[in-house]
Motif scaffolding. Structure first.
Motif, mmCIF file in Angstrom:
data_model
loop_
_atom_site.group_PDB
_atom_site.id
_atom_site.type_symbol
_atom_site.label_atom_id
_atom_site.label_comp_id
_atom_site.label_asym_id
_atom_site.label_seq_id
_atom_site.Cartn_x
_atom_site.Cartn_y
_atom_site.Cartn_z
ATOM 1 N N ARG A 112 -58.302 -140.581 2.760
ATOM 2 C CA ARG A 112 -57.352 -139.821 3.274
ATOM 3 C C ARG A 112 -56.824 -140.213 4.633
ATOM 4 O O ARG A 112 -55.971 -139.604 5.207
ATOM 5 C CB ARG A 112 -57.997 -138.415 3.521
ATOM 6 C CG ARG A 112 -58.448 -137.669 2.299
ATOM 7 C CD ARG A 112 -58.657 -136.126 2.231
ATOM 8 N NE ARG A 112 -59.351 -135.726 3.548
ATOM 9 C CZ ARG A 112 -60.683 -135.326 3.463
ATOM 10 N NH1 ARG A 112 -61.311 -135.361 2.542
ATOM 11 N NH2 ARG A 112 -61.335 -135.058 4.831
ATOM 12 N N SER A 119 -50.188 -141.896 2.678
ATOM 13 C CA SER A 119 -50.741 -140.841 3.187
ATOM 14 C C SER A 119 -49.692 -139.946 3.991
ATOM 15 O O SER A 119 -48.778 -140.441 4.266
ATOM 16 C CB SER A 119 -51.971 -141.017 3.962
ATOM 17 O OG SER A 119 -51.508 -141.467 5.130
ATOM 18 N N THR A 120 -50.358 -138.876 4.494
ATOM 19 C CA THR A 120 -49.504 -137.809 5.075
ATOM 20 C C THR A 120 -48.884 -138.533 6.566
ATOM 21 O O THR A 120 -48.021 -137.958 7.148
ATOM 22 C CB THR A 120 -50.078 -136.506 5.471
ATOM 23 O OG1 THR A 120 -51.433 -136.572 6.130
ATOM 24 C CG2 THR A 120 -50.289 -135.719 3.968
ATOM 25 N N SER A 162 -45.627 -139.551 -3.922
ATOM 26 C CA SER A 162 -46.952 -139.750 -2.907
ATOM 27 C C SER A 162 -47.162 -138.779 -2.116
ATOM 28 O O SER A 162 -46.517 -137.503 -2.030
ATOM 29 C CB SER A 162 -46.438 -141.334 -2.090
ATOM 30 O OG SER A 162 -45.771 -140.892 -1.248
ATOM 31 N N GLU A 163 -47.840 -138.789 -1.099
ATOM 32 C CA GLU A 163 -48.180 -137.887 -0.032
ATOM 33 C C GLU A 163 -47.585 -138.297 1.327
ATOM 34 O O GLU A 163 -47.885 -137.853 2.631
ATOM 35 C CB GLU A 163 -49.879 -137.891 0.281
ATOM 36 C CG GLU A 163 -50.556 -137.350 -1.131
ATOM 37 C CD GLU A 163 -52.047 -137.093 -0.602
ATOM 38 O OE1 GLU A 163 -52.594 -137.523 0.272
ATOM 39 O OE2 GLU A 163 -52.777 -136.986 -1.677
#
Length: 334
Positions: A132, A233-234, A258-259
């Protein structure tokens, strides 16, 4: 951007592979440098990281000889793999000769202390947190050169790791600290920017993002773009700067799957509509995450000014500043 910031895979990138090995019951050792001496380190104390060592570098080693990532741009990998065969869960010392350093692109040779630990001995929650891309603090407790235990902390718990660890974490960047009986490793992820396409604006984006310390990857060919975007990721960003409909559409499709925290797309309204049609044909109709045309309205004209406007928008989205307004504009323009 200095090559040491982009070498191989960092600890965040190897997390998925390490976790897969653990699930399969395969032994995997993880190594990272915690202190260096030499490597043309002419810094004054406290002046910043050693350019020979990316603080997020890490190497995963399996008994069969598999390796992912690298330490000191790969110059120490053979030594660490040999040490892993002999004995692990310890603080080890490696030496890089002048010739090996030059092959790896380092200014000179030197020595380094590295932690070499079985992944199964590290906190179980570590790998998901790394996947993450959370900022984390690891404290490896030592008995001589033996690692007796490793504790994991985050921004909510780091105060309990001790004053020195908390102070290092609060700097907001990756670093390490060795004491007489412990090694503190702070890991702060570096934002990534994937640019799909080429041209003056793409070049300006790359230069400006590198000044921010971001990891920049440019995909000018269709075959590369999906792989670069997958797994973002974010914290990460995608900017589509291509007028090639197939490349732009593929990049947007991958980004939306995706993120990625920020997705920007350049182009005229006609190009925006063509991309929307391309995506709709493939079942992708929700473009609310796409900021198009990309960039804050600051009156930018030149490629360098457009790049500044795009990066400012990406930073605003990440920080939560004016997100509602930005998302409204993105939806209206999509």
């Amino acid at each position: 951007m200095p090559a040491w910031l982009t070498y191989a895979a960092d600890v965040y990138d190897i997390a998925v592979s390490v976790a897969a090995c653990l699930r399969a019951g395969t032994r995997v050792d993880v190594a990272w440098a915690v202190q260096t001496d030499g490597f043309d380190d002419r810094r004054e104390a406290g002046s910043g990281p050693n350019p020979a060592r990316d603080p997020n570098e890490a190497l995963a080693i399996t008994p069969g000889g598999g390796r992912i990532g690298g330490v000191l741009r790969g110059s120490a990998d053979d030594q660490l793999a040999q040490l892993a065969r002999e004995r692990t869960n310890r603080l080890v010392r490696v030496s890089v000769a002048e010739f090996e350093a030059q092959l790896a692109g380092l200014p000179t040779g030197g020595q380094a202390h590295c932690l070499l630990v079985e992944a199964s001995r590290l906190p179980a929650a570590l790998w998901d947190r790394l996947r993450r891309r959370d900022p984390l603090c690891l404290v490896a407790h030592l008995d001589g050169d033996q690692v007796t235990s490793v504790d994991l902390y985050d921004r909510d718990t780091v105060a309990s790791a001790g004053e020195e660890a908390a102070r290092l974490f609060d700097r907001g960047s990756s670093d390490t600290l060795m004491t007489s009986n412990a090694v503190v490793t702070v890991l702060w992820p570096v934002p990534k920017l994937v640019i799909a396409g080429a041209g003056p604006i793409a070049d300006a984006l790359r230069r400006h993002a590198e000044l921010l310390g971001w990891q920049v990857q440019v995909a000018a060919e269709l075959g590369h773009v999906t792989g670069l975007i997958a797994g973002l990721s974010t914290l990460d960003n995608v900017v589509v700067a291509s007028h090639d409909l197939e490349l732009a559409g593929t990049a947007l499709q991958a980004a939306l799957a995706s993120e990625a925290g920020y997705i920007g797309a350049l182009g005229s309204r006609r190009m925006q509509q063509a991309r929307a049609d391309w995506l709709a044909y493939r079942g992708v109709t929700d473009l609310s995450r796409v900021y198009s045309p990309a960039g804050l309205d600051i009156g930018s004209r030149t490629p360098a000014e457009v790049a500044v406007a795009i990066l400012a928008e990406a930073l605003a989205v990440r920080s939560g500043s004016s997100v509602a307004h930005l998302r409204e504009r993105a939806g209206a323009d999509s």
